[in-house]
Design a protein around this motif. Structure first.
Motif, PDB file in Angstrom:
ATOM      1  N   TRP A 160       7.734  10.481  -6.464  1.00 14.80           N
ATOM      2  CA  TRP A 160       6.761   9.763  -7.277  1.00 14.80           C
ATOM      3  C   TRP A 160       7.450   8.862  -8.288  1.00 14.80           C
ATOM      4  O   TRP A 160       8.520   9.186  -8.807  1.00 14.80           O
ATOM      5  N   GLN A 193       2.349   1.614  -3.481  1.00 12.42           N
ATOM      6  CA  GLN A 193       1.324   2.036  -4.438  1.00 12.42           C
ATOM      7  C   GLN A 193       0.960   3.506  -4.272  1.00 12.42           C
ATOM      8  O   GLN A 193       0.609   4.182  -5.241  1.00 12.42           O
ATOM      9  N   SER A 194       1.077   4.027  -3.055  1.00 10.35           N
ATOM     10  CA  SER A 194       0.703   5.416  -2.815  1.00 10.35           C
ATOM     11  C   SER A 194       1.651   6.401  -3.485  1.00 10.35           C
ATOM     12  O   SER A 194       1.338   7.593  -3.604  1.00 10.35           O
ATOM     13  N   HIS A 195       2.814   5.937  -3.920  1.00  9.67           N
ATOM     14  CA  HIS A 195       3.773   6.805  -4.616  1.00  9.67           C
ATOM     15  C   HIS A 195       3.895   6.441  -6.094  1.00  9.67           C
ATOM     16  O   HIS A 195       4.756   6.973  -6.795  1.00  9.67           O
ATOM     17  N   GLU A 216       9.318  12.646   1.312  1.00 10.54           N
ATOM     18  CA  GLU A 216       7.867  12.446   1.254  1.00 10.54           C
ATOM     19  C   GLU A 216       7.297  12.738  -0.133  1.00 10.54           C
ATOM     20  O   GLU A 216       6.439  12.013  -0.618  1.00 10.54           O
ATOM     21  N   GLU A 241       0.826  -1.212   0.000  1.00  8.22           N
ATOM     22  CA  GLU A 241       0.000   0.000   0.000  1.00  8.22           C
ATOM     23  C   GLU A 241       0.859   1.262   0.000  1.00  8.22           C
ATOM     24  O   GLU A 241       0.547   2.245  -0.674  1.00  8.22           O
ATOM     25  N   GLN A 242       1.952   1.231   0.754  1.00  3.53           N
ATOM     26  CA  GLN A 242       2.836   2.391   0.814  1.00  3.53           C
ATOM     27  C   GLN A 242       3.547   2.595  -0.522  1.00  3.53           C
ATOM     28  O   GLN A 242       3.741   3.737  -0.972  1.00  3.53           O
TER      29      GLN A 242
END
Length: 288
Positions: A272, A180-182, A269, A177-178
């Motif tokens: 991408w 995929q979030s980027h 943070e 999930e982490q």
């Protein structure tokens, strides 16, 4: 036909008993199918059937943990992947290295132990190809840990090294999930770049993968992961200090997963990745 009285009750009992037997048989069949080696080979380990046919024997996580002292574990992935996460005390011998044959023969001779090759997981064929290459080099005692480094890290974090230090806890692994979030699809990836005032765009492909072609009209910096994080560090630290978003492109969308461990360790943070990597861009342009 309708049954009444005692006869009806007996029929209903027989039906319930038969239904119970059928359910029990179905459950037993499903359990046996799940436990059968062939089911594991074709479903959970899709490469096993192909490579077992040429005589390569896989080793399970529990067996590897029990025999660590009597085998030599070899990481066949890239040096960058190895330096990010590897089985403790494993030897790094990338399949693509020119000295692969000589190195694995030297390891086998020096240790007198069987070699166990591994890579990233059940769909990664690098470990199997490395084992085949080792056999072609004259080594007969070779096996494959095809569950891969992530399965090992989750089962035995105390015997796993992350960025040069003991992993200690599987909680430190980056969850899907982490990751995929980027991860951004092509349109969103380009959209964020266009909307950014001064983005840092970094192509981390190797020289061979990039082939001298910039996919961002020379706005990107080419820093292959094969050079390690030293060159990348200055760019990342500057971008973080100046509040610039960072965009990373690899070949197929897989290398960036290893890069993420470094970025997270730096406290980044606003970074991408392009979903599917450069392959996505080439396909959208009608190129292979």
């Amino acid at each position: 036909m309708a049954y009444t009285g005692m006869e009806g009750r007996n029929v209903r009992r027989r039906k319930r008993a038969m239904t119970g037997r059928l359910i029990g048989t179905a459950m037993l069949a499903a359990t046996l199918a799940w436990l059968s080696p062939s089911a594991w080979a074709t479903e959970d380990f899709p490469l096993r059937e192909k490579y077992e046919s040429v005589g390569l024997q896989p080793i399970e996580t529990a067996e590897l943990a029990e025999t660590l002292d009597s085998v030599t574990v070899v990481d066949a992935r890239s040096t960058y992947e190895y330096e990010t996460l590897h089985i403790k005390d494993a030897r790094s011998v990338p399949l693509a290295s020119a000295s692969f044959n000589a190195t694995v023969k030297s390891l086998a001779e020096a240790s007198g132990q069987p070699l166990v090759f591994y890579c990233n997981g059940v769909t990664c064929s690098v470990s199997y190809k490395a084992a085949i290459k080792a056999r072609e080099a004259g080594l007969s005692r070779v096996r494959v840990y095809d569950a891969g480094v992530f399965a090992w890290a989750k089962a035995h974090p105390e015997h796993t090294t992350l960025l040069g230090a003991p992993l200690e806890s599987a909680d430190r692994l980056i969850a899907d999930e982490q990751f995929q979030s980027h991860l951004l699809p092509e349109d969103d990836f380009y959209g964020r770049i266009v909307a950014s005032t001064d983005p840092l765009i970094v192509d981390i492909r190797s020289q061979e993968q990039r082939q001298g072609v910039s996919l961002f009209q020379m706005r990107d910096r080419h820093v292959p992961l094969t050079t390690g994080n030293r060159e990348l560090n200055g760019l990342v630290q500057t971008a973080m200090r100046e509040g610039r978003p960072m965009f990373f492109l690899d070949a197929t969308g897989k290398q960036v997963r290893w890069l993420q461990y470094y970025l997270e360790a730096q406290g980044a943070e606003d970074y991408w990745f392009l979903e599917g990597g450069a392959r996505t861009l080439y396909e959208s342009m009608g190129l292979k």
